[in-house]
Design a protein around this motif. Structure first.
Motif, PDB file in Angstrom:
ATOM      1  N   ALA A 119       0.908  -1.212  -0.239  1.00 45.70           N
ATOM      2  CA  ALA A 119       0.187   0.032  -0.261  1.00 45.70           C
ATOM      3  C   ALA A 119       0.893   1.626   0.057  1.00 45.70           C
ATOM      4  CB  ALA A 119      -0.966  -0.036   1.043  1.00 45.70           C
ATOM      5  N   GLN A 120       1.681   1.304   0.890  1.00 46.77           N
ATOM      6  CA  GLN A 120       2.592   2.321   0.987  1.00 46.77           C
ATOM      7  C   GLN A 120       3.946   2.986  -0.449  1.00 46.77           C
ATOM      8  OE1 GLN A 120       2.764   4.574   3.280  1.00 46.77           O
ATOM      9  NE2 GLN A 120       1.286   3.092   3.623  1.00 46.77           N
ATOM     10  N   CYS A 121       3.634   1.676  -1.410  1.00 38.97           N
ATOM     11  CA  CYS A 121       4.176   1.724  -2.211  1.00 38.97           C
ATOM     12  C   CYS A 121       3.628   2.432  -3.334  1.00 38.97           C
ATOM     13  CB  CYS A 121       5.047   0.383  -3.059  1.00 38.97           C
ATOM     14  SG  CYS A 121       6.610  -0.289  -1.824  1.00 38.97           S
ATOM     15  N   GLY A 122       2.090   1.755  -3.259  1.00 38.51           N
ATOM     16  CA  GLY A 122       1.652   2.424  -4.357  1.00 38.51           C
ATOM     17  C   GLY A 122       0.658   3.633  -3.843  1.00 38.51           C
ATOM     18  N   HIS A 123       0.808   4.189  -2.884  1.00 36.51           N
ATOM     19  CA  HIS A 123       0.529   5.849  -1.879  1.00 36.51           C
ATOM     20  C   HIS A 123       1.988   6.520  -3.122  1.00 36.51           C
ATOM     21  CE1 HIS A 123      -0.503   8.549   1.019  1.00 36.51           C
ATOM     22  NE2 HIS A 123       0.065   8.992  -0.421  1.00 36.51           N
ATOM     23  N   ALA A 124       3.124   5.904  -3.252  1.00 32.76           N
ATOM     24  CA  ALA A 124       4.767   6.388  -3.863  1.00 32.76           C
ATOM     25  C   ALA A 124       3.726   6.486  -5.177  1.00 32.76           C
ATOM     26  CB  ALA A 124       5.747   6.207  -2.912  1.00 32.76           C
ATOM     27  N   ALA A 125       3.692   5.963  -5.571  1.00 40.02           N
ATOM     28  CA  ALA A 125       3.597   5.380  -7.121  1.00 40.02           C
ATOM     29  C   ALA A 125       2.490   6.282  -7.511  1.00 40.02           C
ATOM     30  CB  ALA A 125       3.414   4.011  -7.649  1.00 40.02           C
ATOM     31  N   GLN A 126       1.064   7.072  -6.811  1.00 36.69           N
ATOM     32  CA  GLN A 126       0.533   7.296  -7.572  1.00 36.69           C
ATOM     33  C   GLN A 126       0.881   9.382  -6.934  1.00 36.69           C
ATOM     34  OE1 GLN A 126      -2.466   7.469  -4.058  1.00 36.69           O
ATOM     35  NE2 GLN A 126      -3.312   9.458  -4.785  1.00 36.69           N
ATOM     36  N   LEU A 127       1.421   9.068  -5.617  1.00 34.53           N
ATOM     37  CA  LEU A 127       2.354  10.346  -6.023  1.00 34.53           C
ATOM     38  C   LEU A 127       3.313  11.182  -6.297  1.00 34.53           C
ATOM     39  CD1 LEU A 127       2.612  11.121  -1.383  1.00 34.53           C
ATOM     40  CD2 LEU A 127       0.315  11.924  -3.249  1.00 34.53           C
ATOM     41  N   ALA A 128       4.237  10.293  -7.294  1.00 31.61           N
ATOM     42  CA  ALA A 128       4.581   9.907  -8.521  1.00 31.61           C
ATOM     43  C   ALA A 128       4.177  10.796  -9.470  1.00 31.61           C
ATOM     44  CB  ALA A 128       5.923   9.140  -8.880  1.00 31.61           C
ATOM     45  N   TYR A 129       3.258   9.881 -10.358  1.00 32.55           N
ATOM     46  CA  TYR A 129       1.990  10.103 -11.214  1.00 32.55           C
ATOM     47  C   TYR A 129       2.114  11.775 -11.170  1.00 32.55           C
ATOM     48  CZ  TYR A 129      -1.573   9.445 -14.586  1.00 32.55           C
ATOM     49  OH  TYR A 129      -2.209  10.278 -15.508  1.00 32.55           O
ATOM     50  N   GLU A 130       1.025  12.108  -9.674  1.00 32.27           N
ATOM     51  CA  GLU A 130       0.836  12.976 -10.036  1.00 32.27           C
ATOM     52  C   GLU A 130       1.341  14.726  -9.575  1.00 32.27           C
ATOM     53  OE1 GLU A 130      -1.344  12.806  -6.239  1.00 32.27           O
ATOM     54  OE2 GLU A 130      -2.789  11.593  -6.900  1.00 32.27           O
ATOM     55  N   GLU A 131       2.603  13.833  -9.417  1.00 29.80           N
ATOM     56  CA  GLU A 131       4.013  15.411  -9.473  1.00 29.80           C
ATOM     57  C   GLU A 131       4.880  15.102 -11.096  1.00 29.80           C
ATOM     58  OE1 GLU A 131       4.555  17.573  -7.344  1.00 29.80           O
ATOM     59  OE2 GLU A 131       2.549  16.862  -6.382  1.00 29.80           O
ATOM     60  N   MET A 132       5.084  14.031 -11.695  1.00 30.62           N
ATOM     61  CA  MET A 132       5.503  13.850 -12.937  1.00 30.62           C
ATOM     62  C   MET A 132       5.158  15.056 -13.926  1.00 30.62           C
ATOM     63  SD  MET A 132       5.528  10.524 -14.074  1.00 30.62           S
ATOM     64  CE  MET A 132       5.645   9.536 -12.938  1.00 30.62           C
ATOM     65  N   PRO A 133       6.545  15.541 -14.214  1.00 31.97           N
ATOM     66  CA  PRO A 133       6.570  16.121 -15.719  1.00 31.97           C
ATOM     67  C   PRO A 133       5.591  15.545 -16.672  1.00 31.97           C
ATOM     68  CG  PRO A 133       8.385  16.756 -15.243  1.00 31.97           C
ATOM     69  CD  PRO A 133       7.367  15.306 -14.758  1.00 31.97           C
ATOM     70  N   ALA A 134       4.367  15.769 -17.861  1.00 30.41           N
ATOM     71  CA  ALA A 134       3.811  15.056 -18.523  1.00 30.41           C
ATOM     72  C   ALA A 134       3.496  14.770 -19.224  1.00 30.41           C
ATOM     73  CB  ALA A 134       2.771  16.586 -19.470  1.00 30.41           C
ATOM     74  N   ASP A 135       5.517  14.806 -19.692  1.00 30.42           N
ATOM     75  CA  ASP A 135       5.920  13.656 -20.841  1.00 30.42           C
ATOM     76  C   ASP A 135       6.543  12.397 -20.077  1.00 30.42           C
ATOM     77  OD1 ASP A 135       7.835  15.409 -19.142  1.00 30.42           O
ATOM     78  OD2 ASP A 135       9.471  15.133 -20.581  1.00 30.42           O
ATOM     79  N   VAL A 136       6.641  12.291 -19.042  1.00 28.11           N
ATOM     80  CA  VAL A 136       7.363  11.472 -18.070  1.00 28.11           C
ATOM     81  C   VAL A 136       6.347  10.912 -17.991  1.00 28.11           C
ATOM     82  CG1 VAL A 136       8.642  11.003 -15.921  1.00 28.11           C
ATOM     83  CG2 VAL A 136       9.593  12.579 -16.909  1.00 28.11           C
TER      84      VAL A 136
END
Length: 161
Positions: free
Chosen positions: A94-111
């Motif tokens: 769950a913690q890893c999934g949360h980190a991946a979700q937040l990464a998706y929200e924070e990363m630039p559109a091209d990434v």
């Protein structure tokens, strides 16, 4: 924003039953002779009441072996886990999934588009205590301490390349 994450395990009929609930299922071929692994993320909803199909599921049997390396290499996103947490694998997932979700929200559109093209693969790493202390990452997850941890605890971090 505070969110709660629940992790359950299902197979057979119970796995089929939860496919009826709104969400997304991702399957990957296992490594080194392991079978296919599948995970389903459900649309966010209140913790209570849980849908009947989810309520029936158990959390047991979700312990990962100690040590080892990620079966995923050269992924766009890497999640690192804080050393010495002593939490269940379900909680860790769950913690890893949360980190991946937040990464998706924070990363630039091209990434984000590169990650989508790569099938949203994630590499998970377990740094040493000194590596953890020295690293700075664009995403951090702090668990509120409502279940397995005592008080707010930084559990995972994520970055992309």
């Amino acid at each position: 924003m505070a969110i709660r994450k629940l992790v359950r395990r299902a197979d057979g009929k119970r796995w089929e039953d939860v496919q009826e609930l709104p969400g997304v299922t991702v399957s990957r071929e296992g490594t080194e002779g392991n079978g296919v692994a599948a995970v389903r993320a459900f649309v966010p909803a209140p913790v209570r009441p849980l849908p009947k199909a989810l309520h029936k599921l158990q959390v047991s049997g979700t312990q990962f072996p100690e040590g080892g390396t990620s079966g995923t290499t050269d992924a766009v996103v890497t999640v690192e886990v804080a050393p010495g947490l002593g939490i269940s694998s379900g909680k860790l997932a769950a913690q890893c999934g949360h980190a991946a979700q937040l990464a998706y929200e924070e990363m630039p559109a091209d990434v984000r588009e590169r990650w989508r093209a790569d099938g949203f693969r994630v590499r998970v790493v377990f740094p040493s205590a000194s590596e953890w202390e020295e690293a700075q990452r664009p995403v951090t997850v702090t668990d509120a301490g409502l279940t397995e941890l005592d008080g707010p605890t930084e559990t995972t971090r994520a970055w992309w390349g």
